[in-house]
Write a protein that holds these residues in place. Structure first.
Motif, PDB file in Angstrom:
ATOM      1  N   ILE A 125     -22.812  -2.839 -36.180  1.00  0.00           N
ATOM      2  CA  ILE A 125     -21.927  -1.781 -36.667  1.00  0.00           C
ATOM      3  C   ILE A 125     -22.746  -0.655 -37.293  1.00  0.00           C
ATOM      4  O   ILE A 125     -23.618  -0.909 -38.121  1.00  0.00           O
ATOM      5  N   LEU A 126     -22.465   0.564 -36.884  1.00  0.00           N
ATOM      6  CA  LEU A 126     -23.112   1.722 -37.505  1.00  0.00           C
ATOM      7  C   LEU A 126     -22.158   2.307 -38.547  1.00  0.00           C
ATOM      8  O   LEU A 126     -21.022   2.664 -38.218  1.00  0.00           O
ATOM      9  N   VAL A 127     -22.612   2.399 -39.786  1.00  0.00           N
ATOM     10  CA  VAL A 127     -21.807   2.950 -40.875  1.00  0.00           C
ATOM     11  C   VAL A 127     -22.278   4.375 -41.147  1.00  0.00           C
ATOM     12  O   VAL A 127     -23.413   4.580 -41.583  1.00  0.00           O
ATOM     13  N   VAL A 128     -21.413   5.364 -40.858  1.00  0.00           N
ATOM     14  CA  VAL A 128     -21.770   6.765 -41.084  1.00  0.00           C
ATOM     15  C   VAL A 128     -20.990   7.237 -42.304  1.00  0.00           C
ATOM     16  O   VAL A 128     -19.768   7.435 -42.236  1.00  0.00           O
ATOM     17  N   GLU A 129     -21.662   7.376 -43.415  1.00  0.00           N
ATOM     18  CA  GLU A 129     -20.999   7.688 -44.691  1.00  0.00           C
ATOM     19  C   GLU A 129     -22.025   8.292 -45.648  1.00  0.00           C
ATOM     20  O   GLU A 129     -23.105   7.733 -45.838  1.00  0.00           O
ATOM     21  N   ASP A 130     -21.693   9.438 -46.241  1.00  0.00           N
ATOM     22  CA  ASP A 130     -22.643  10.078 -47.157  1.00  0.00           C
ATOM     23  C   ASP A 130     -22.374   9.727 -48.623  1.00  0.00           C
ATOM     24  O   ASP A 130     -23.200   9.977 -49.487  1.00  0.00           O
ATOM     25  N   ASP A 131     -21.207   9.140 -48.885  1.00  0.00           N
ATOM     26  CA  ASP A 131     -20.837   8.799 -50.250  1.00  0.00           C
ATOM     27  C   ASP A 131     -21.409   7.414 -50.583  1.00  0.00           C
ATOM     28  O   ASP A 131     -20.957   6.395 -50.051  1.00  0.00           O
ATOM     29  N   ALA A 132     -22.442   7.375 -51.477  1.00  0.00           N
ATOM     30  CA  ALA A 132     -23.173   6.120 -51.717  1.00  0.00           C
ATOM     31  C   ALA A 132     -22.290   4.947 -52.171  1.00  0.00           C
ATOM     32  O   ALA A 132     -22.419   3.853 -51.620  1.00  0.00           O
ATOM     33  N   ALA A 159     -26.104   5.624 -41.580  1.00  0.00           N
ATOM     34  CA  ALA A 159     -26.529   7.018 -41.409  1.00  0.00           C
ATOM     35  C   ALA A 159     -25.741   7.822 -42.422  1.00  0.00           C
ATOM     36  O   ALA A 159     -24.552   7.568 -42.623  1.00  0.00           O
ATOM     37  N   GLN A 160     -26.403   8.773 -43.102  1.00  0.00           N
ATOM     38  CA  GLN A 160     -25.641   9.540 -44.086  1.00  0.00           C
ATOM     39  C   GLN A 160     -25.288  10.953 -43.640  1.00  0.00           C
ATOM     40  O   GLN A 160     -24.708  11.717 -44.412  1.00  0.00           O
ATOM     41  N   ASN A 161     -25.622  11.281 -42.417  1.00  0.00           N
ATOM     42  CA  ASN A 161     -25.148  12.560 -41.878  1.00  0.00           C
ATOM     43  C   ASN A 161     -25.003  12.449 -40.361  1.00  0.00           C
ATOM     44  O   ASN A 161     -25.397  11.441 -39.765  1.00  0.00           O
ATOM     45  N   GLY A 162     -24.440  13.512 -39.775  1.00  0.00           N
ATOM     46  CA  GLY A 162     -24.133  13.483 -38.348  1.00  0.00           C
ATOM     47  C   GLY A 162     -25.366  13.414 -37.470  1.00  0.00           C
ATOM     48  O   GLY A 162     -25.384  12.697 -36.468  1.00  0.00           O
ATOM     49  N   ILE A 219     -26.179  10.438 -34.727  1.00  0.00           N
ATOM     50  CA  ILE A 219     -26.398  10.613 -33.289  1.00  0.00           C
ATOM     51  C   ILE A 219     -27.707   9.951 -32.864  1.00  0.00           C
ATOM     52  O   ILE A 219     -27.768   9.271 -31.832  1.00  0.00           O
ATOM     53  N   ARG A 220     -28.746  10.100 -33.699  1.00  0.00           N
ATOM     54  CA  ARG A 220     -30.025   9.466 -33.391  1.00  0.00           C
ATOM     55  C   ARG A 220     -29.885   7.937 -33.349  1.00  0.00           C
ATOM     56  O   ARG A 220     -30.391   7.281 -32.439  1.00  0.00           O
ATOM     57  N   GLU A 221     -29.158   7.377 -34.322  1.00  0.00           N
ATOM     58  CA  GLU A 221     -28.972   5.912 -34.370  1.00  0.00           C
ATOM     59  C   GLU A 221     -28.141   5.426 -33.179  1.00  0.00           C
ATOM     60  O   GLU A 221     -28.402   4.363 -32.628  1.00  0.00           O
ATOM     61  N   ILE A 222     -27.134   6.215 -32.801  1.00  0.00           N
ATOM     62  CA  ILE A 222     -26.271   5.811 -31.682  1.00  0.00           C
ATOM     63  C   ILE A 222     -27.085   5.782 -30.387  1.00  0.00           C
ATOM     64  O   ILE A 222     -27.013   4.830 -29.613  1.00  0.00           O
TER      65      ILE A 222
END
Ligand code: CA
Length: 233
Positions: free
Chosen positions: A6-13, A33-36, A40-43
């Motif tokens: 699972i990739l978690v994309v969230e900037d709020d710690a 990932a904490q930004n878009g 994209i790089r992780e995906i």
């Protein structure tokens, strides 16, 4: 099925920590990932099985990220949004998201959405193997070749629109479909009058397939958003 990545994309710690702690406790593998841009790089480099995506990212609108990812990938995306407005959820679903969670959410709710998505992934794999000439979900069967649907051994007497609606929900089992998506697929338009018709056809379809329309087993209503066919265990 193995536990998905699972990739978690969230900037709020704090929220990211809540999600990753929950996933860790339940033995899920995850990346963050904490930004878009990082997302994209992780995906592209790790091909995660499921993406949990916050809509409000520092460098990019989450909806734009969904549109980008959908140009090359069908990976299930569950949107996590602080915006409670239906319009944002609908925009994300129409851009290709599979499901949504509204902040604040409970850990149980998060895990339930992940399980729904896992069942959808498993169902997609089975479909690919059996070439999808028949659809099975609990006691519900659709024989696509014959153009018939059954509940147990009982053939359902559906109108052409009810049948089309049932097939559309079945092909997207586990996914929340917006009113607009459904009416465009059934009638080729999405006027308010189409959405009103959809409600009527959905009600008659449910009377035929749901043993108890007060606690529907197959089709869930998402008020103001749309409908989802549940993958029955
Ligand atoms: Ca955010």
């Amino acid at each position: 099925m193995n536990k998905p990545l699972i990739l978690v994309v969230e900037d709020d710690a704090p929220i990211k920590n809540l999600i990753t702690t929950t996933l860790k406790t339940h033995d899920y593998k995850f990346l963050t990932a904490q930004n878009g841009e990082t997302a994209i790089r992780e995906i592209t480099s790790h091909s995660p099985d499921i993406i949990l995506l916050d809509l409000g990212l520092p460098d990019m609108d989450g909806v734009d990220l969904i549109k980008k990812v959908r140009t090359w990938s069908n990976v299930p995306i569950i949107v996590i949004s602080a915006r409670s407005e239906d319009a944002d959820k609908i925009e994300a679903l129409d851009a290709g998201a599979d499901d949504y969670l509204t902040k604040p959410f409970s850990v149980e709710e998060l895990l339930a959405r992940v399980r729904v998505t896992q069942r959808r992934l498993a169902a997609m794999q089975v479909d690919t193997i059996s070439a999808g000439s028949q659809f099975h979900n609990g006691s519900l069967t659709i024989d696509y070749a014959a153009g018939c649907a059954y509940l147990g051994k009982q053939e359902l007497h559906l109108t052409p629109i009810e049948y089309k609606l049932l097939c559309l929900m079945a092909r997207n089992v586990g996914k929340v479909l917006t009113h607009k998506f459904i009416t465009q697929n059934i009638w080729g338009s999405s006027w308010d009058s189409d959405i009103a018709s959809l409600r009527v056809f959905m009600a008659t379809l449910r009377k035929k397939i749901e043993p108890d329309t007060d606690s529907p087993q197959f089709i869930q209503t998402h008020i103001g958003v749309g409908y989802r066919m549940i993958k029955v265990e």
